[in-house]
Design an enzyme around this catalytic site. Structure first.
Site, PDB file in Angstrom:
ATOM      1  N   LYS A 153     -35.128  16.799 -61.848  1.00  0.00           N
ATOM      2  CA  LYS A 153     -34.898  15.320 -61.054  1.00  0.00           C
ATOM      3  C   LYS A 153     -36.248  16.487 -60.294  1.00  0.00           C
ATOM      4  O   LYS A 153     -36.399  17.127 -59.731  1.00  0.00           O
ATOM      5  CB  LYS A 153     -34.081  15.175 -60.470  1.00  0.00           C
ATOM      6  CG  LYS A 153     -33.906  14.116 -59.323  1.00  0.00           C
ATOM      7  CD  LYS A 153     -32.475  14.296 -58.783  1.00  0.00           C
ATOM      8  CE  LYS A 153     -33.013  13.299 -58.058  1.00  0.00           C
ATOM      9  NZ  LYS A 153     -30.714  12.776 -57.337  1.00  0.00           N
ATOM     10  N   SER A 174     -28.739   8.266 -58.178  1.00  0.00           N
ATOM     11  CA  SER A 174     -30.563   8.640 -57.912  1.00  0.00           C
ATOM     12  C   SER A 174     -31.307   9.119 -59.172  1.00  0.00           C
ATOM     13  O   SER A 174     -32.813   8.810 -59.214  1.00  0.00           O
ATOM     14  CB  SER A 174     -30.460   9.093 -56.435  1.00  0.00           C
ATOM     15  OG  SER A 174     -30.293  10.063 -56.634  1.00  0.00           O
ATOM     16  N   SER A 191     -24.274  10.606 -57.681  1.00  0.00           N
ATOM     17  CA  SER A 191     -26.261  10.080 -58.452  1.00  0.00           C
ATOM     18  C   SER A 191     -25.931  10.917 -59.535  1.00  0.00           C
ATOM     19  O   SER A 191     -26.832  10.557 -60.298  1.00  0.00           O
ATOM     20  CB  SER A 191     -27.278  10.139 -57.569  1.00  0.00           C
ATOM     21  OG  SER A 191     -27.401  10.140 -56.416  1.00  0.00           O
TER      22      SER A 191
END
Lengths: 437, 469
Positions: free
Chosen positions: B78, B153, B177
């Site tokens: 990420k 996310s 997330s």
């Protein structure tokens, strides 16, 4: 005067830990190349996390203990949110409502107690430098000081004059130096003072509605000057029927006056909240006792012990304990020769302003021994020498007797030479005067 | 063989037998990214050169007989993980041209274990979001239906594993997330216990809630990955000195006698039948496998989302203060609307006069949520619950309705509030779309979650289903 000053004090003491408060960078930033003592943590880079310095926390607690504070068993760090370019994270890690030390006191020589509200731990900020480079005026940021540990000590508004403030500061400086947690050198910014001053009518009890904070004070003498200036300034305003502004003023040493810096319309909202990156600190009673046991003897205790243990006067004891090195020097010297009284050693150190860095205690004791052995000249020997001097200097004797009393100094000099300095000059003079009567 | 069927465990086997090389594997994924990521938008930055170099090094090590838990395994991260020398944007234009100066602890651990970092995955800017649509670099798309969100996310990380762009991917889970996108993409996602994996070097969203999790295809892979990232870190004061167990040891022990709690508050009118049906089926399967299903109650569930949306923006407002326009390239105007919204919300709730009513109150509710779980653990070993109340929704569907978006976190935030671990495991499909469950357990019970997850996975093997790109 119709008004009584109400003075409180905030003092920041920079701790001399090896590393910074929340990272392993060296905290020894003074005079270093800008931004050479930095890392992701003290630069506030994304993702970096603070890990508190255990030594700094323990020292903060020791400062609290030495100011007779209570040490709450639960304490935590909070974020103080505000914007300033020297504050890389956008918040300062400090302590808000649960500091390491609370409710202490310190006794002034008059016996008056000054209340210590709290002592808490926080981190220092970076430093802005405003310079002109290639004709362009720029502001530069040096983060070497960012996150250096500070202990903030806040007093109750218990002082009523500048002298008390000065004495308190001297005592505080002495304490942190004794603890060996800070050099508290004001010129290097290792100890920073912010008095807040206001006046209330004599006899009234409540706190005045305003308060003036004074910054930029970097010596104990200036703090006296600044407070006295403020007392005078505020008195004049009050006597004209007005109330002084609630504001921050700066001490200008050249002009010997305080100058308004910032008028506080309302209190800043720092949006304090517990720092989620640092777990709260939970002490157990024995932890605190261990820290207390680790503490060296403090000035106050030493002062009393010197009076009792060495039979010193209050004056001598106070002079000796002013700094720990002198006190240690004295104690070392006392051990060397039991025949020499501790009083004499104290007198020598104080009156002769012995340079303790240059003269070893043993050397000092030797000097005292030889100096004292001179008064070993017997009265008989002395009289014999003096008579000889008088006989061989008839002219001076005549002059003296004719009223030229200064002539005796020549005779003293001659006698001292004969005695090879084995007697004190004033005693020789007194003896000569007796013989010349 | 088709590399698409590989798991980390299988790939390691082939690598050590020298049947494949890490360079081949890395090239394979880079080519897939090249080919398919135009449509899916899983990556913000692809590290072609660095990845191939790392793969080459891994191959040399393998040739020398060296080993490492993830030696030669391509992994995506990420874009909120600080990666030294690699652009790190947090999905925000504020950091558009920012190159990280250091590696996050999780990153250095992965590197030390031999992982090959293939690229920086897309995400909602600053990890603010449940759909991936708040990324300033465009939304990632769900590989199972590109008109749908992949969940956020950690959107790009989930897409990467689901679409076969990497064997694993690092994410973060502050309110769901990792778990939510894992359930939307038919993969396994772990939200570890708070403090189990160091947060050092992960761009902070809400510090008291942030956990550093990851995505894999299988439970076993997931356990292997955690054994690399877990553990105390001197640079993160919130990582306790608790021993990291051998996550592989109990993996295959089955669920006979395990007590699985079903929180009645989660199976309420808010839960879509699309989700409830496959989950009920999964619970039946667990019963068949010998687990005991017990209803439990978590009464504070209904307050959790309110509590979360006080604490989280408060911490966000403080954490984003360092992006003050002086450093890092871009000014504060480059913050997107969601970040601005959270900064304002958080600044408000922390303000003098409001702190007691909001933040302090939320912290009290937090204690209650923790008590809820502690009471449950007296009766059951783990809790099984839905992850999302609905199937993946359409791109754009909730983009203009922040509140609807916030409510999609309703089943996931409690684990973050309580700091407990949660593992998402696929439990099948409905209307052609993936559905996952989350298995929750007491603090530091990841090994138990893996055991429970593995038992089901082994029976069903839904992970073998692949999207058509």
């Amino acid at each position: 005067m119709k008004y009584t000053p109400v003075i409180g004090l905030e003092v920041h003491v920079e701790l001399k830990t090896k590393s910074k408060m929340f990272c392993s960078c060296s905290a020894d930033y003074f005079g270093q190349k800008p931004n050479s003592h930095t890392c992701p943590v003290c630069l506030g880079l994304p993702g970096a996390l603070p890990v508190p310095n255990k030594q700094a926390i323990e020292w903060c607690v020791m400062i609290g203990l030495s100011l007779n504070c209570k040490i709450p068993l639960f304490s935590k760090f909070d974020r103080k949110n505000y914007f300033y370019p020297d504050l890389p994270k956008g918040y300062q890690i400090s302590q808000y409502d649960e500091p390491f030390a609370v409710k202490g006191s310190i006794k002034l020589s008059s016996g008056k107690m000054i209340g210590i509200t709290r002592a808490h731990m926080e981190e220092d900020t970076g430093k802005l430098l405003h310079e002109t480079i290639n004709g362009e005026r720029v502001s530069l940021i040096d983060f070497n000081r960012s996150s250096v540990p500070l202990v903030e000590i806040v007093t109750e508004p218990d002082f009523t004059d500048a002298k008390e403030v000065k004495e308190y500061l001297q005592k505080l400086q002495q304490i942190v130096r004794y603890l060996d947690v800070s050099d508290a050198d004001m010129e290097k910014g290792e100890m920073r003072l912010e008095p807040n001053i206001s006046l209330r009518p004599n006899g009234s009890k409540g706190l005045p509605k305003y308060k003036v904070e004074v910054k930029n004070i970097n010596s104990f003498n200036f703090v006296e000057d600044a407070i006295n200036f403020e007392i005078k300034r505020q008195t004049e305003i009050l006597e004209s029927g007005e109330t002084p502004l609630q504001e921050t003023r700066g001490w200008n040493e050249d002009r010997k006056k305080t100058i308004s810096q910032r008028v506080k319309e309302e209190a800043n909202d720092y949006r304090y909240f517990p720092d989620p990156d640092i777990p709260p600190i939970r002490w157990k009673e024995p932890d605190i006792e261990n820290l207390r046991n680790k503490m060296p003897e403090l000035p106050e205790e030493k002062f009393i012990r010197f009076i009792k243990g060495y039979n010193l006067s209050e004056y001598n004891s106070e002079q000796l304990i002013r700094d720990k090195a002198t006190a240690d020097y004295f104690e070392e010297a006392v051990k060397i020769d039991p025949a020499i009284s501790s009083k004499d050693i104290a007198n020598w150190i104080i009156n002769k302003k012995i340079n303790i860095d240059k003269i070893l205690p043993a050397t000092l004791v030797k000097q005292i021994v030889s100096a004292q052995s001179v008064s070993g000249v017997t009265g008989e020997e002395l009289e014999k020498v003096l008579k000889t001097v008088l006989e061989s200097n008839q002219k001076s004797v005549d002059d003296y007797k004719a009223g030229k009393t200064n002539a005796i100094m020549f005779l003293v000099g001659q006698s001292m030479r004969e005695l090879k300095g084995k007697e004190k000059a004033d005693k020789v003079k007194a003896e000569l005067e007796k013989l010349l009567k | 063989m088709d590399y698409l069927d590989l798991t980390i465990i299988k790939a390691k086997e082939l690598l050590s037998q020298k049947k494949i090389s890490s360079v081949e594997l890395t090239k394979y994924y880079l080519e897939r990214i090249e080919k398919y990521d135009k449509n899916l938008n899983a990556y913000i930055t692809v590290c072609t050169e660095k990845a191939l170099n790392a793969a080459k090094t891994a191959d040399e090590k393998i040739a020398n007989g060296e080993s490492g838990a993830l030696l030669g395994i391509p992994v995506g991260l990420k874009d909120i993980y600080m990666t030294k020398g690699i652009r790190t944007t947090a999905g925000s234009k504020v950091l558009e041209n920012y190159t990280a100066h250091y590696d996050a602890t999780a990153v250095s651990k992965l590197k030390n274990a031999g992982a090959v970092i293939i690229g920086k995955a897309n995400c909602d800017a600053w990890a603010h979001g449940s759909s991936g649509e708040n990324s300033d670099y465009g939304p990632s798309k769900n590989p199972w239906d590109t008109t749908l969100v992949p969940g956020g996310s950690s959107s790009g990380s989930a897409v990467s594993v689901s679409a076969g762009f990497s064997l694993a991917a690092g994410g973060t889970d502050t309110g769901g997330s990792v778990r939510l996108p894992a359930s939307f993409c038919n993969i396994v996602g772990l939200k570890p216990t708070y403090g189990r994996v160091s947060r050092y070097g992960i761009i902070a969203m809400a510090s008291s809630l942030d956990t550093i999790g990851h995505f894999t295809k299988t439970v076993e892979d997931n356990a292997l990955y955690l054994s690399v990232t877990a553990g105390k870190d001197e640079k993160d004061g919130t990582t306790p000195n608790i021993k990291v167990p051998d996550y592989m040891a109990n993996l295959k022990k089955g669920v006979k006698g395990i007590k699985i709690g079903i929180p009645k508050e989660y199976f309420s009118k808010g839960l879509s039948a699309d989700i409830e049906i496959p989950i009920r089926k999964a619970l039946k399967k667990y019963e068949e496998l010998g687990a005991e299903i017990i209803e439990v109650s978590l009464p504070y569930t209904s307050h959790a989302i309110a509590c979360y949306y006080i604490i989280q923006p408060a911490e966000v407002s403080s954490n984003l203060a360092r992006f003050d326009g002086i450093r890092f390239g871009n000014t504060r105007e480059t913050f997107g609307p969601e970040a601005k919204r959270r900064i304002m919300l958080g600044t408000f709730t922390l303000s003098a006069g409001y702190y007691d009513a909001y933040y302090k109150k939320a912290m009290q509710v937090r204690t209650k949520v923790i008590e809820d779980y502690n009471n449950a653990w007296k009766k059951v070993d783990v809790i099984v619950a839905p992850v999302s109340p609905t199937l993946p929704w359409k791109l754009g569907e909730k983009a203009d309705d922040p509140l609807a978006m916030y409510l999609s976190d309703v089943f996931t935030v409690t684990a973050n509030i309580a700091g407990i671990p949660g593992l998402t495991v696929p439990v099948g499909f409905n209307k052609g779309l993936p559905v996952g469950i989350q298995i929750l357990g007491p603090h530091f019970s990841e090994d138990k979650l893996y055991q429970v997850g593995y038992a089901y996975e082994k029976e069903t093997e839904f992970w073998k289903e692949k999207p058509n790109l």
